[in-house]
Design an enzyme around this catalytic site. Structure first.
Site, PDB file in Angstrom:
ATOM      1  N   GLU A  68     -46.768 -44.167 -33.273  1.00 50.47           N
ATOM      2  CA  GLU A  68     -46.499 -45.574 -33.709  1.00 50.47           C
ATOM      3  C   GLU A  68     -46.990 -45.747 -35.192  1.00 50.47           C
ATOM      4  O   GLU A  68     -46.475 -46.428 -34.965  1.00 50.47           O
ATOM      5  CB  GLU A  68     -46.843 -46.481 -31.794  1.00 50.47           C
ATOM      6  CG  GLU A  68     -46.295 -46.322 -31.154  1.00 50.47           C
ATOM      7  CD  GLU A  68     -46.854 -45.519 -29.998  1.00 50.47           C
ATOM      8  OE1 GLU A  68     -47.276 -45.134 -28.897  1.00 50.47           O
ATOM      9  OE2 GLU A  68     -47.304 -44.038 -30.598  1.00 50.47           O
ATOM     10  N   CYS A 123     -50.362 -46.139 -26.292  1.00 45.25           N
ATOM     11  CA  CYS A 123     -51.496 -45.334 -25.626  1.00 45.25           C
ATOM     12  C   CYS A 123     -52.418 -46.916 -25.588  1.00 45.25           C
ATOM     13  O   CYS A 123     -52.296 -47.762 -26.062  1.00 45.25           O
ATOM     14  CB  CYS A 123     -52.527 -44.314 -25.675  1.00 45.25           C
ATOM     15  SG  CYS A 123     -52.965 -44.551 -27.658  1.00 45.25           S
ATOM     16  N   ALA A 166     -37.240  -1.507 -11.135  1.00 42.45           N
ATOM     17  CA  ALA A 166     -37.069  -0.394 -12.217  1.00 42.45           C
ATOM     18  C   ALA A 166     -36.578   0.693 -11.244  1.00 42.45           C
ATOM     19  O   ALA A 166     -36.376   0.685 -10.040  1.00 42.45           O
ATOM     20  CB  ALA A 166     -39.010   0.063 -11.864  1.00 42.45           C
ATOM     21  N   TRP A 194     -34.854   0.412 -19.843  1.00 44.33           N
ATOM     22  CA  TRP A 194     -35.047  -0.677 -20.089  1.00 44.33           C
ATOM     23  C   TRP A 194     -33.768  -1.198 -19.630  1.00 44.33           C
ATOM     24  O   TRP A 194     -32.155  -0.895 -19.388  1.00 44.33           O
ATOM     25  CB  TRP A 194     -34.163  -0.889 -21.394  1.00 44.33           C
ATOM     26  CG  TRP A 194     -35.818  -1.250 -22.453  1.00 44.33           C
ATOM     27  CD1 TRP A 194     -35.257   0.433 -23.632  1.00 44.33           C
ATOM     28  CD2 TRP A 194     -36.932  -1.540 -22.927  1.00 44.33           C
ATOM     29  NE1 TRP A 194     -36.388  -0.090 -24.680  1.00 44.33           N
ATOM     30  CE2 TRP A 194     -37.380  -1.074 -23.869  1.00 44.33           C
ATOM     31  CE3 TRP A 194     -37.261  -3.150 -22.197  1.00 44.33           C
ATOM     32  CZ2 TRP A 194     -38.470  -1.148 -24.596  1.00 44.33           C
ATOM     33  CZ3 TRP A 194     -38.370  -2.868 -22.844  1.00 44.33           C
ATOM     34  CH2 TRP A 194     -39.604  -2.650 -23.782  1.00 44.33           C
ATOM     35  N   ARG A 203     -42.153 -15.747 -24.947  1.00 45.76           N
ATOM     36  CA  ARG A 203     -43.862 -14.792 -25.180  1.00 45.76           C
ATOM     37  C   ARG A 203     -44.204 -16.048 -26.243  1.00 45.76           C
ATOM     38  O   ARG A 203     -45.334 -16.670 -25.833  1.00 45.76           O
ATOM     39  CB  ARG A 203     -44.189 -13.916 -25.303  1.00 45.76           C
ATOM     40  CG  ARG A 203     -43.449 -12.462 -24.064  1.00 45.76           C
ATOM     41  CD  ARG A 203     -44.101 -11.869 -24.610  1.00 45.76           C
ATOM     42  NE  ARG A 203     -43.775 -10.340 -23.256  1.00 45.76           N
ATOM     43  CZ  ARG A 203     -44.147  -8.959 -23.716  1.00 45.76           C
ATOM     44  NH1 ARG A 203     -44.554  -8.467 -24.985  1.00 45.76           N
ATOM     45  NH2 ARG A 203     -43.729  -8.332 -23.186  1.00 45.76           N
ATOM     46  N   LEU A 230     -48.329  -6.474 -24.477  1.00 43.41           N
ATOM     47  CA  LEU A 230     -48.121  -7.756 -24.433  1.00 43.41           C
ATOM     48  C   LEU A 230     -48.554  -9.360 -25.537  1.00 43.41           C
ATOM     49  O   LEU A 230     -49.543  -9.674 -26.045  1.00 43.41           O
ATOM     50  CB  LEU A 230     -49.779  -8.830 -23.514  1.00 43.41           C
ATOM     51  CG  LEU A 230     -49.628  -7.328 -21.904  1.00 43.41           C
ATOM     52  CD1 LEU A 230     -50.797  -7.650 -21.234  1.00 43.41           C
ATOM     53  CD2 LEU A 230     -47.905  -7.856 -21.110  1.00 43.41           C
ATOM     54  N   PRO A 250     -44.154  -7.226  -9.893  1.00 42.97           N
ATOM     55  CA  PRO A 250     -43.161  -7.554  -8.601  1.00 42.97           C
ATOM     56  C   PRO A 250     -44.693  -8.622  -7.880  1.00 42.97           C
ATOM     57  O   PRO A 250     -45.009  -8.939  -7.375  1.00 42.97           O
ATOM     58  CB  PRO A 250     -43.442  -6.500  -8.034  1.00 42.97           C
ATOM     59  CG  PRO A 250     -42.587  -5.427  -8.792  1.00 42.97           C
ATOM     60  CD  PRO A 250     -43.923  -5.438  -9.970  1.00 42.97           C
ATOM     61  N   ALA A 253     -47.664 -13.212  -5.721  1.00 44.28           N
ATOM     62  CA  ALA A 253     -48.576 -13.633  -6.292  1.00 44.28           C
ATOM     63  C   ALA A 253     -48.235 -14.910  -6.456  1.00 44.28           C
ATOM     64  O   ALA A 253     -49.077 -16.201  -5.720  1.00 44.28           O
ATOM     65  CB  ALA A 253     -49.824 -12.909  -6.351  1.00 44.28           C
TER      66      ALA A 253
END
Length: 370
Positions: free
Chosen positions: A55, A79, A165, A173, A187, A207, A283, A288
């Site tokens: 704003e 706010c 798998a 792949w 990611r 990763l 998995p 989990a």
């Protein structure tokens, strides 16, 4: 007062502006200032922690007095909080704005209340405009505010018959290059990527988030490994540009995982201290998080192959009968090369993690960087 078509169009513009702002601990917000006759006078967005809010960014582009009698269209309730910047509700009042149209109520105790303050000052205020679009834009930030933990996406890739798998454990792949490129884009949009130690030991993943040509994206998620076993010194994840966070106390196992696992994972999520978590650790980890009620979004890539065997993409979820099945709301289905991408949101029967287990300062802390 009825919200006009011009104001709805301005809200769509404000949402587009918000989406172009940086994602962080503060929400993405956009604002459009309309003249009394409906023309756009100015527009703005939040550019990051410590900068003027949307704003104020829009008002700064107007000459003194030009906002008098105008309508401010904002994606999030202005706010009512003084941090590094002053209250946007007061800025709009002082500028002489006559009417404010906003999308979502601000859920944070420290910043909420702007609408009431503006009404008390005599402004016309309408909220809830294109609220579903606003929630879609701010889904991760809203999760943090509501639950005091990061927004969690659980990803897996599977064959058409639900395997992650082949029987010998090989999995590269299952899906094609278009699906893998999509994974890496997701990611790169996350703050942290979570894998289990079993996946690290079996597959030695880096990763990282990589472009199709193998280069690293500029933004790299923090790699987080859950599980008590040690990460080998020569593991690929140890060469990650951001290092690796090993949470060895995470409780992911047990023949009948229940409250202990859910509590452990919730504690781990809060300890990571980020807003967006991307879980793709095999998995055990996926199951989990889903069973613990901590999966806000599921991203499943389905390849047109059949593998058979017992290498399931998802393990035990505690579902004893069809009546206890975890239902999903499908957000989208997309074809990526030969593969299908399904994005869905679990419909948990009750969200126990939104109640009294949230730290008292979990929500307000998110506004500290305003």
């Amino acid at each position: 007062m009825t919200v006009s078509d011009l104001e709805r169009d301005a809200m769509r513009r404000a949402l587009a502006l918000a989406a172009g702002g940086p994602r962080g601990v503060n929400p993405q917000v956009g604002a459009v200032i309309l003249s009394p006759t409906g023309e756009i006078l100015a527009q703005g967005r939040h550019h990051g922690a410590g900068t003027p809010h949307a704003e104020v960014d829009a008002l700064s582009k107007l000459a003194p007095g030009q906002a008098r009698g105008a309508t401010a269209v904002v994606t999030l309730e202005p706010c009512n909080h003084t941090g590094r910047t002053g209250p946007c509700a007061v800025a709009l009042i002082d500028a002489g704005v006559a009417r404010v149209v906003y999308g979502l109520d601000d859920p944070t105790p420290r910043a909420g209340g702007g609408a009431e303050r503006m009404r008390a000052a005599g402004l016309e205020v309408d909220g809830g405009v294109l609220a579903d679009d606003g929630r879609a834009l701010l889904h991760d930030w809203l999760t943090v505010q509501r639950l005091g933990r990061p927004h969690v996406t659980v990803k897996w890739a599977q064959s058409l018959d639900g395997r992650a798998a082949a029987s010998d454990g090989t999995s590269q792949w299952i899906t094609g290059p278009a699906a893998r490129a999509d994974v890496h884009r997701r990611r790169a949009a996350a703050d942290a990527i979570v894998a289990g130690i079993g996946t690290v030991l079996a597959d030695d993943p880096a990763l990282t988030a990589r472009t199709p040509d193998g280069a690293l994206y500029e933004h790299q998620p923090l790699p987080v490994v859950l599980g008590a076993r040690a990460i080998p010194d020569d593991a690929a994840v140890r060469r990650h540009p951001r290092g690796v966070l090993h949470r060895s106390g995470a409780n992911l196992f047990g023949e009948h995982p229940g409250d202990a696992v859910a509590g452990s994972l919730l504690a781990e999520l809060r300890a990571i201290g980020v807003q967006r978590v991307f879980v793709e650790g095999g998995p055990t980890v996926a199951s989990a998080f889903v069973r613990a009620g901590l999966a806000d979004e599921i991203v499943a890539y389905v390849a047109p192959v059949l593998l058979g065997g017992d290498r399931l993409a998802l393990g035990e979820l505690g579902v004893a009968s069809i009546d206890g099945a975890l239902r999903l709301d499908v957000a989208s289905i997309e074809r990526l090369g030969d593969d299908l991408l399904v994005v869905a949101h679990p419909r948990y029967p009750a969200d126990d993690n939104s109640a009294d287990d949230k730290p008292a300062d979990a929500v307000s802390a998110q506004k500290e960087n305003d």
